[in-house]
Design a protein around this motif. Structure first.
Motif, PDB file in Angstrom:
ATOM      1  N   LYS A   2     -17.158 -20.960 -81.820  1.00 10.86           N
ATOM      2  CA  LYS A   2     -16.017 -21.475 -82.562  1.00 10.86           C
ATOM      3  C   LYS A   2     -14.738 -20.977 -81.903  1.00 10.86           C
ATOM      4  N   THR A   3     -13.706 -21.785 -81.961  1.00  3.64           N
ATOM      5  CA  THR A   3     -12.466 -21.461 -81.259  1.00  3.64           C
ATOM      6  C   THR A   3     -11.300 -21.201 -82.201  1.00  3.64           C
ATOM      7  N   GLU A   4     -11.596 -20.976 -83.482  1.00  2.29           N
ATOM      8  CA  GLU A   4     -10.532 -20.742 -84.460  1.00  2.29           C
ATOM      9  C   GLU A   4     -10.974 -19.707 -85.485  1.00  2.29           C
ATOM     10  N   CYS A   5     -10.068 -18.788 -85.814  1.00  8.40           N
ATOM     11  CA  CYS A   5     -10.348 -17.789 -86.841  1.00  8.40           C
ATOM     12  C   CYS A   5     -10.462 -18.486 -88.194  1.00  8.40           C
ATOM     13  N   THR A   9      -6.689 -19.116 -89.069  1.00 11.78           N
ATOM     14  CA  THR A   9      -6.714 -20.333 -88.244  1.00 11.78           C
ATOM     15  C   THR A   9      -6.101 -20.161 -86.855  1.00 11.78           C
ATOM     16  N   LYS A  10      -5.949 -18.923 -86.401  1.00  6.26           N
ATOM     17  CA  LYS A  10      -5.463 -18.658 -85.047  1.00  6.26           C
ATOM     18  C   LYS A  10      -6.486 -19.179 -84.045  1.00  6.26           C
ATOM     19  N   THR A  11      -6.000 -19.780 -82.965  1.00  4.80           N
ATOM     20  CA  THR A  11      -6.884 -20.217 -81.891  1.00  4.80           C
ATOM     21  C   THR A  11      -7.408 -18.993 -81.146  1.00  4.80           C
ATOM     22  N   GLN A  13      -9.423 -17.963 -77.774  1.00  5.32           N
ATOM     23  CA  GLN A  13      -9.922 -18.392 -76.465  1.00  5.32           C
ATOM     24  C   GLN A  13     -11.298 -17.776 -76.210  1.00  5.32           C
ATOM     25  N   CYS A  28     -10.696 -13.536 -85.838  1.00  2.00           N
ATOM     26  CA  CYS A  28      -9.941 -12.840 -84.793  1.00  2.00           C
ATOM     27  C   CYS A  28     -10.007 -11.334 -85.048  1.00  2.00           C
TER      28      CYS A  28
END
Length: 61
Positions: A2-5, A9-11, A13, A28
């Motif tokens: 997954k690419t989002e907290c 909702t922080k991206t 990487q 995150c």
């Protein structure tokens, strides 16, 4: 991966540190620390997500 907290909702990487539970809920580093390394969805422990093979982390000293 997954690419989002799931909390803020922080991206996230692929090369960034992120944390997951056994159900792969993803958070995150900041949210994980604020939640005491406990998943709010299942109550399980959040551990550092493994990196994909070949992922390179740059570090400047």
């Amino acid at each position: 991966m997954k690419t989002e907290c799931e909390k803020c909702t922080k991206t996230i990487q692929e090369i960034e540190i992120a944390y997951i539970c056994v159900h792969e809920c993803t958070f995150c580093q900041d949210c994980t620390e604020n939640m005491g390394h406990t998943c709010p969805n299942c109550g399980g422990e959040l551990v550092q997500r493994p990196r994909k093979a070949g992922a390179v982390i740059s570090c400047s000293l």
